[in-house]
Design a protein around this motif. Structure first.
Motif, PDB file in Angstrom:
ATOM      1  N   VAL A   2       0.845  -1.192   0.000  1.00  0.00           N
ATOM      2  CA  VAL A   2       0.000   0.000   0.000  1.00  0.00           C
ATOM      3  C   VAL A   2       0.884   1.248   0.000  1.00  0.00           C
ATOM      4  O   VAL A   2       1.705   1.450   0.895  1.00  0.00           O
ATOM      5  CB  VAL A   2      -0.939   0.012   1.227  1.00  0.00           C
ATOM      6  CG1 VAL A   2      -1.752   1.307   1.256  1.00  0.00           C
ATOM      7  CG2 VAL A   2      -1.862  -1.200   1.205  1.00  0.00           C
ATOM      8  N   LEU A   3       0.718   2.079  -1.016  1.00  0.00           N
ATOM      9  CA  LEU A   3       1.513   3.300  -1.149  1.00  0.00           C
ATOM     10  C   LEU A   3       0.776   4.529  -0.637  1.00  0.00           C
ATOM     11  O   LEU A   3       1.398   5.502  -0.226  1.00  0.00           O
ATOM     12  CB  LEU A   3       1.882   3.519  -2.624  1.00  0.00           C
ATOM     13  CG  LEU A   3       2.571   2.359  -3.346  1.00  0.00           C
ATOM     14  CD1 LEU A   3       2.831   2.730  -4.796  1.00  0.00           C
ATOM     15  CD2 LEU A   3       3.865   1.988  -2.645  1.00  0.00           C
ATOM     16  N   LEU A   4      -0.547   4.483  -0.690  1.00  0.00           N
ATOM     17  CA  LEU A   4      -1.365   5.622  -0.267  1.00  0.00           C
ATOM     18  C   LEU A   4      -2.713   5.099   0.174  1.00  0.00           C
ATOM     19  O   LEU A   4      -3.305   4.248  -0.488  1.00  0.00           O
ATOM     20  CB  LEU A   4      -1.554   6.608  -1.432  1.00  0.00           C
ATOM     21  CG  LEU A   4      -2.499   7.796  -1.192  1.00  0.00           C
ATOM     22  CD1 LEU A   4      -1.882   8.781  -0.207  1.00  0.00           C
ATOM     23  CD2 LEU A   4      -2.824   8.504  -2.513  1.00  0.00           C
ATOM     24  N   SER A   5      -3.205   5.592   1.307  1.00  0.00           N
ATOM     25  CA  SER A   5      -4.523   5.182   1.783  1.00  0.00           C
ATOM     26  C   SER A   5      -5.162   6.340   2.538  1.00  0.00           C
ATOM     27  O   SER A   5      -4.741   6.677   3.643  1.00  0.00           O
ATOM     28  CB  SER A   5      -4.423   3.947   2.682  1.00  0.00           C
ATOM     29  OG  SER A   5      -5.706   3.536   3.105  1.00  0.00           O
ATOM     30  N   LEU A   6      -6.148   6.963   1.913  1.00  0.00           N
ATOM     31  CA  LEU A   6      -6.900   8.056   2.534  1.00  0.00           C
ATOM     32  C   LEU A   6      -8.330   7.606   2.774  1.00  0.00           C
ATOM     33  O   LEU A   6      -8.799   6.639   2.169  1.00  0.00           O
ATOM     34  CB  LEU A   6      -6.900   9.290   1.624  1.00  0.00           C
ATOM     35  CG  LEU A   6      -5.527   9.831   1.212  1.00  0.00           C
ATOM     36  CD1 LEU A   6      -5.695  10.973   0.212  1.00  0.00           C
ATOM     37  CD2 LEU A   6      -4.732  10.282   2.428  1.00  0.00           C
ATOM     38  N   ALA A   7      -9.040   8.316   3.638  1.00  0.00           N
ATOM     39  CA  ALA A   7     -10.430   7.964   3.919  1.00  0.00           C
ATOM     40  C   ALA A   7     -11.253   8.061   2.646  1.00  0.00           C
ATOM     41  O   ALA A   7     -11.211   9.056   1.937  1.00  0.00           O
ATOM     42  CB  ALA A   7     -10.999   8.892   4.985  1.00  0.00           C
ATOM     43  N   VAL A   8     -12.005   7.018   2.352  1.00  0.00           N
ATOM     44  CA  VAL A   8     -12.834   6.996   1.147  1.00  0.00           C
ATOM     45  C   VAL A   8     -14.310   7.124   1.491  1.00  0.00           C
ATOM     46  O   VAL A   8     -15.084   7.695   0.734  1.00  0.00           O
ATOM     47  CB  VAL A   8     -12.607   5.691   0.346  1.00  0.00           C
ATOM     48  CG1 VAL A   8     -13.554   5.596  -0.836  1.00  0.00           C
ATOM     49  CG2 VAL A   8     -11.170   5.635  -0.145  1.00  0.00           C
ATOM     50  N   ASP A   9     -14.704   6.625   2.672  1.00  0.00           N
ATOM     51  CA  ASP A   9     -16.124   6.621   3.013  1.00  0.00           C
ATOM     52  C   ASP A   9     -16.704   8.031   3.067  1.00  0.00           C
ATOM     53  O   ASP A   9     -17.847   8.275   2.667  1.00  0.00           O
ATOM     54  CB  ASP A   9     -16.367   5.898   4.345  1.00  0.00           C
ATOM     55  CG  ASP A   9     -15.547   6.469   5.489  1.00  0.00           C
ATOM     56  OD1 ASP A   9     -14.580   7.192   5.222  1.00  0.00           O
ATOM     57  OD2 ASP A   9     -15.878   6.182   6.647  1.00  0.00           O
ATOM     58  N   ALA A  10     -15.882   8.999   3.541  1.00  0.00           N
ATOM     59  CA  ALA A  10     -16.331  10.391   3.550  1.00  0.00           C
ATOM     60  C   ALA A  10     -15.641  11.171   2.443  1.00  0.00           C
ATOM     61  O   ALA A  10     -15.640  12.390   2.443  1.00  0.00           O
ATOM     62  CB  ALA A  10     -16.039  11.032   4.905  1.00  0.00           C
ATOM     63  N   CYS A  11     -15.038  10.456   1.551  1.00  0.00           N
ATOM     64  CA  CYS A  11     -14.264  10.990   0.419  1.00  0.00           C
ATOM     65  C   CYS A  11     -12.937  11.548   0.861  1.00  0.00           C
ATOM     66  O   CYS A  11     -12.009  11.633   0.087  1.00  0.00           O
ATOM     67  CB  CYS A  11     -15.045  12.039  -0.374  1.00  0.00           C
ATOM     68  SG  CYS A  11     -16.508  11.336  -1.145  1.00  0.00           S
ATOM     69  N   GLY A  12     -12.803  11.953   2.124  1.00  0.00           N
ATOM     70  CA  GLY A  12     -11.507  12.322   2.660  1.00  0.00           C
ATOM     71  C   GLY A  12     -10.876  13.544   2.043  1.00  0.00           C
ATOM     72  O   GLY A  12      -9.716  13.814   2.255  1.00  0.00           O
ATOM     73  N   SER A  13     -11.607  14.316   1.251  1.00  0.00           N
ATOM     74  CA  SER A  13     -10.995  15.453   0.577  1.00  0.00           C
ATOM     75  C   SER A  13     -11.387  16.745   1.252  1.00  0.00           C
ATOM     76  O   SER A  13     -12.465  16.876   1.826  1.00  0.00           O
ATOM     77  CB  SER A  13     -11.435  15.511  -0.890  1.00  0.00           C
ATOM     78  OG  SER A  13     -12.801  15.817  -0.966  1.00  0.00           O
ATOM     79  N   SER A  14     -10.515  17.739   1.185  1.00  0.00           N
ATOM     80  CA  SER A  14     -10.830  19.026   1.777  1.00  0.00           C
ATOM     81  C   SER A  14     -12.037  19.651   1.108  1.00  0.00           C
ATOM     82  O   SER A  14     -12.812  20.360   1.730  1.00  0.00           O
ATOM     83  CB  SER A  14      -9.622  19.964   1.657  1.00  0.00           C
ATOM     84  OG  SER A  14      -9.272  20.158   0.299  1.00  0.00           O
ATOM     85  N   LEU A  15     -12.228  19.361  -0.182  1.00  0.00           N
ATOM     86  CA  LEU A  15     -13.388  19.918  -0.870  1.00  0.00           C
ATOM     87  C   LEU A  15     -14.669  19.357  -0.290  1.00  0.00           C
ATOM     88  O   LEU A  15     -15.601  20.088   0.014  1.00  0.00           O
ATOM     89  CB  LEU A  15     -13.345  19.597  -2.358  1.00  0.00           C
ATOM     90  CG  LEU A  15     -14.607  20.056  -3.092  1.00  0.00           C
ATOM     91  CD1 LEU A  15     -14.629  21.560  -3.210  1.00  0.00           C
ATOM     92  CD2 LEU A  15     -14.738  19.410  -4.437  1.00  0.00           C
TER      93      LEU A  15
END
Length: 424
Positions: free
Chosen positions: A147-160
């Motif tokens: 795994v090279l990158l893992s951000l939150a996906v359930d809440a989209c995890g983006s600042s936008l």
């Protein structure tokens, strides 16, 4: 940096072709980039809205269509560094490889509406790339089990989707207008450049036949130069539709997007460019009108899902209506009226994917914006006794959010079911 300016700089970016296929190609290219050599097979797991918005739209520089073709094109030699303009330069070898590459597609229900996962495989191993939340935001990367990158996906995890959406979603028309009145030159330059880019594809489409030729045919009684404000309004609708005619047919000219959508970017810029030119507005006045429209478009997107059953051209055209009022020296009162008239008029327009009929919807939405503007200056707008119209634009925004989230979830499922049924 000023928060409004920061959001505008992040959101107003160039894209080549429809943004859902572009995002799909980008995910395919990233997954392939993590492999050694070209993939021999691809697996795509995505949301129903991504499939819906990529199913019927033409891809730039080739005759292929659909999300599987877009992923295959990206994985067959796409340049990740080009971002959402990844389909701007395709070679014959890349198209040939993509056409022969097996792509397995499945739809996942428990993911955000803007989500695509690509698994690329060959004899050397496999790699995974996930885009979610925003059209060019990688939220997960995996290479041969690492795994090279893992951000939150359930809440989209983006600042936008979180910080910026909360910021814009809680704003009001009066707050947006107050900022626009004193916005810095950098912001004006940003929207004026976007207008020039989007006017270029509109002008091109008025000279060439694309899709249903909605814009070209609608403009026939007027010609290229309007002789009255009424004709300028009509030409504005036609040219916005023309730009969408070209874009949905795969025209290889860029569009500056809003809320991840080229059609919304077109709707928010081209009509104001046409009417502003007729009125001989200064760059400053036109720039501030464009800023207002762009921010209203972003604020309304923050109140709903980026991809939903509610047509984005409609919500964008609310910003267009307010921008037209600004160009004609209207006040916050007229803008509020125009906003509520739009909500009372076109809220029921559905999104049934990106395809040639988007030009029809843009034409109808900009025509409605023209009418809302005219009514506003006559002191006319529906009151809150009228269906889902609120007492103010702020209350109407909240009602639109409820319609999008609570009211149209099943509609969205039904739309895709119909579209997939036609493919069987």
């Amino acid at each position: 940096m000023d928060k409004y300016l920061k959001v505008l700089r992040k959101e107003m970016r160039p894209a080549m072709g429809c943004t859902e296929p572009a995002a799909s190609a980008l995910a395919g290219a990233k997954a392939a980039q993590l492999l050694t050599g070209y993939p021999t097979s691809l697996e795509v797991i995505t949301s129903r809205d991504m499939v819906k918005n990529a199913m019927g739209v033409g891809l730039p520089n080739c005759s292929l269509k659909g999300i599987q073709a877009a992923v295959a094109l990206g994985a067959s030699g796409g340049d990740v560094e080009k971002g959402l303009s990844i389909l701007s330069d395709l070679c014959p070898e890349q198209i040939q490889r993509a056409s022969a590459l097996p792509v397995l597609l499945s739809i996942e229900t428990e993911v955000p509406s803007l989500y695509i996962k690509v698994i690329a495989k060959n004899d050397e191993g496999y790699a995974i790339a996930v885009i979610s939340g925003e059209h060019d935001r990688f939220s997960y990367l995996e290479q041969h089990g690492q795994v090279l990158l893992s951000l939150a996906v359930d809440a989209c995890g983006s600042s936008l989707e979180e910080e910026d959406a909360q910021f814009l979603g809680n704003t009001s028309l009066s707050e947006l207008l107050a900022w626009v009145q004193s916005a810095p030159q950098e912001a004006l330059d940003l929207v004026l450049e976007a207008k020039e880019t989007n006017m270029a594809i509109a002008k091109h489409a008025m000279e060439h036949s694309y899709g249903l030729s909605v814009g070209r045919i609608a403009s026939e009684p007027i010609g290229k130069e309007p002789s009255s404000l009424s004709e300028a309004f009509s030409l504005a609708s036609a040219m916005a539709a023309a730009a969408s005619d070209a874009r949905m047919a795969g025209c290889p000219l860029p569009v500056i997007i809003n809320s991840g959508s080229g059609n919304q970017g077109i709707t928010l810029t081209v009509p104001l460019g046409v009417v502003g030119s007729y009125l001989k507005c200064s760059d400053e006045k036109l720039g501030r009108a464009l800023l207002l429209s762009q921010l209203i478009g972003l604020a309304l997107t923050a109140k709903k899902n980026r991809l939903s059953a509610l047509c984005g051209a409609f919500t964008a055209a609310i910003g267009t209506a307010c921008g037209l009022v600004y160009l004609l020296d209207g006040t916050l009162l007229e803008m509020d009226r125009a906003f509520n008239t739009m909500v009372g008029n076109l809220t029921g327009i559905i999104c049934d994917g990106a395809k040639m009929t988007c030009a029809l919807k843009i034409y109808s939405c900009v025509e409605a914006a023209n009418l809302a503007c005219k009514l506003a200056f006559r002191g006319m707008s529906p009151g809150n006794e009228s269906g889902i119209v609120g007492k103010t634009s702020k209350e109407s925004m909240d009602f639109l959010s409820r319609i999008s989230h609570e009211g149209m979830e099943e509609t969205d499922k039904t739309i895709l079911s119909i579209m997939l049924g036609k493919q069987a």
